[in-house]
Motif scaffolding. Structure first.
Motif, PDB file in Angstrom:
ATOM      1  N   CYS A  43      29.744   5.196  44.732  1.00 29.94           N
ATOM      2  CA  CYS A  43      29.665   4.651  46.086  1.00 29.94           C
ATOM      3  C   CYS A  43      31.091   4.440  46.593  1.00 29.94           C
ATOM      4  N   GLU A  44      31.342   4.883  47.824  1.00 33.28           N
ATOM      5  CA  GLU A  44      32.690   4.765  48.382  1.00 33.28           C
ATOM      6  C   GLU A  44      33.024   3.348  48.857  1.00 33.28           C
ATOM      7  N   ARG A  45      32.071   2.439  48.803  1.00 38.93           N
ATOM      8  CA  ARG A  45      32.350   1.045  49.163  1.00 38.93           C
ATOM      9  C   ARG A  45      32.515   0.157  47.938  1.00 38.93           C
ATOM     10  N   CYS A  46      31.500   0.147  47.098  1.00 38.54           N
ATOM     11  CA  CYS A  46      31.525  -0.797  45.973  1.00 38.54           C
ATOM     12  C   CYS A  46      31.945  -0.146  44.660  1.00 38.54           C
ATOM     13  N   GLY A  47      31.994   1.186  44.624  1.00 40.52           N
ATOM     14  CA  GLY A  47      32.389   1.881  43.409  1.00 40.52           C
ATOM     15  C   GLY A  47      31.269   2.030  42.397  1.00 40.52           C
ATOM     16  N   ARG A  48      30.066   1.570  42.749  1.00 40.69           N
ATOM     17  CA  ARG A  48      28.920   1.669  41.834  1.00 40.69           C
ATOM     18  C   ARG A  48      28.639   3.134  41.507  1.00 40.69           C
ATOM     19  N   TRP A  49      28.231   3.363  40.301  1.00 42.53           N
ATOM     20  CA  TRP A  49      27.887   4.691  39.812  1.00 42.53           C
ATOM     21  C   TRP A  49      26.394   4.687  39.518  1.00 42.53           C
ATOM     22  N   PRO A  50      25.572   5.060  40.513  1.00 37.91           N
ATOM     23  CA  PRO A  50      24.113   4.994  40.311  1.00 37.91           C
ATOM     24  C   PRO A  50      23.639   5.932  39.209  1.00 37.91           C
ATOM     25  N   THR A  51      22.506   5.599  38.646  1.00 39.85           N
ATOM     26  CA  THR A  51      21.913   6.410  37.586  1.00 39.85           C
ATOM     27  C   THR A  51      21.547   7.796  38.099  1.00 39.85           C
ATOM     28  N   TYR A  52      21.030   7.867  39.318  1.00 43.60           N
ATOM     29  CA  TYR A  52      20.577   9.136  39.901  1.00 43.60           C
ATOM     30  C   TYR A  52      21.335   9.408  41.198  1.00 43.60           C
ATOM     31  N   SER A  53      21.668  10.676  41.426  1.00 39.25           N
ATOM     32  CA  SER A  53      22.420  11.017  42.640  1.00 39.25           C
ATOM     33  C   SER A  53      21.606  10.756  43.900  1.00 39.25           C
ATOM     34  N   ARG A  54      20.284  10.745  43.787  1.00 41.93           N
ATOM     35  CA  ARG A  54      19.470  10.474  44.984  1.00 41.93           C
ATOM     36  C   ARG A  54      19.674   9.036  45.479  1.00 41.93           C
ATOM     37  N   GLU A  55      20.281   8.199  44.648  1.00 42.75           N
ATOM     38  CA  GLU A  55      20.573   6.827  45.047  1.00 42.75           C
ATOM     39  C   GLU A  55      21.875   6.737  45.845  1.00 42.75           C
ATOM     40  N   LEU A  56      22.482   7.887  46.119  1.00 45.27           N
ATOM     41  CA  LEU A  56      23.674   7.937  46.970  1.00 45.27           C
ATOM     42  C   LEU A  56      23.292   8.615  48.285  1.00 45.27           C
ATOM     43  N   GLU A  57      23.643   7.970  49.391  1.00 44.78           N
ATOM     44  CA  GLU A  57      23.259   8.462  50.712  1.00 44.78           C
ATOM     45  C   GLU A  57      24.498   8.597  51.595  1.00 44.78           C
ATOM     46  N   LEU A  58      24.444   9.567  52.503  1.00 50.79           N
ATOM     47  CA  LEU A  58      25.519   9.693  53.478  1.00 50.79           C
ATOM     48  C   LEU A  58      25.197   8.781  54.652  1.00 50.79           C
ATOM     49  N   HIS A  59      26.134   7.932  54.976  1.00 52.95           N
ATOM     50  CA  HIS A  59      25.990   6.995  56.089  1.00 52.95           C
ATOM     51  C   HIS A  59      26.822   7.475  57.261  1.00 52.95           C
ATOM     52  N   HIS A  60      26.214   7.504  58.441  1.00 52.51           N
ATOM     53  CA  HIS A  60      26.959   7.825  59.661  1.00 52.51           C
ATOM     54  C   HIS A  60      27.725   6.585  60.112  1.00 52.51           C
ATOM     55  N   ARG A  61      29.030   6.680  60.135  1.00 52.73           N
ATOM     56  CA  ARG A  61      29.836   5.609  60.734  1.00 52.73           C
ATOM     57  C   ARG A  61      29.673   5.651  62.250  1.00 52.73           C
ATOM     58  N   THR A  62      29.477   6.858  62.762  1.00 55.93           N
ATOM     59  CA  THR A  62      29.280   7.083  64.193  1.00 55.93           C
ATOM     60  C   THR A  62      28.308   8.236  64.382  1.00 55.93           C
ATOM     61  N   TYR A  63      27.631   8.221  65.515  1.00 55.55           N
ATOM     62  CA  TYR A  63      26.734   9.332  65.858  1.00 55.55           C
ATOM     63  C   TYR A  63      27.353  10.215  66.943  1.00 55.55           C
TER      64      TYR A  63
END
Length: 128
Positions: A32-52
């Motif tokens: 995770c680019e915010r908290c540095g967490r390394w989730p067990t599965y890649s599906r637990e990582l999502e792309l967040h729009h800072r802007t639309y």
């Protein structure tokens, strides 16, 4: 639960979006680019729009890779920032009508905002 537009749904189900997500996972080394967490599965990582602003043509800084908890926080932060910008535009639009461009220049924003709030109260005293 947030309801998204058909355009948004089309973008995030596109091959381009999926490729962008995989590239971002690789560059962030699966964290995770915010908290540095390394989730067990890649599906637990999502792309967040800072802007639309460039939906479907995102620049690298328009998105960030987040774990699910950080994504929820980021969505709330973006919604709050959007509401603040909308409020500021409403105050400025009202002030330009009342004072004109020249009259508004150099005025204290807090004073203008307080006058706008009083105007809203007079316009709609039951407004929450």
């Amino acid at each position: 639960m947030t309801t998204h537009s058909a355009e948004y749904s089309k973008v995030i189900s596109s091959a381009r979006w999926k490729k962008l997500r995989l590239q971002r996972i690789a560059s962030a080394k699966g964290r995770c680019e915010r908290c540095g967490r390394w989730p067990t599965y890649s599906r637990e990582l999502e792309l967040h729009h800072r802007t639309y602003e460039r939906l479907g043509n995102e620049l690298p800084d328009d998105v960030e890779l987040l774990c699910v908890p950080c994504h929820k926080v980021a969505d709330r932060q973006r919604e709050h920032a959007t509401a603040v910008r909308s409020w500021d535009r409403a105050v400025e639009g009202w002030a330009r009508k009342v004072y004109g461009d020249e009259g508004l220049f150099g005025m204290d924003w807090d004073v203008v905002e307080a006058r706008f709030e009083r105007w809203l109260e007079r316009k709609d005293p039951w407004r929450l």
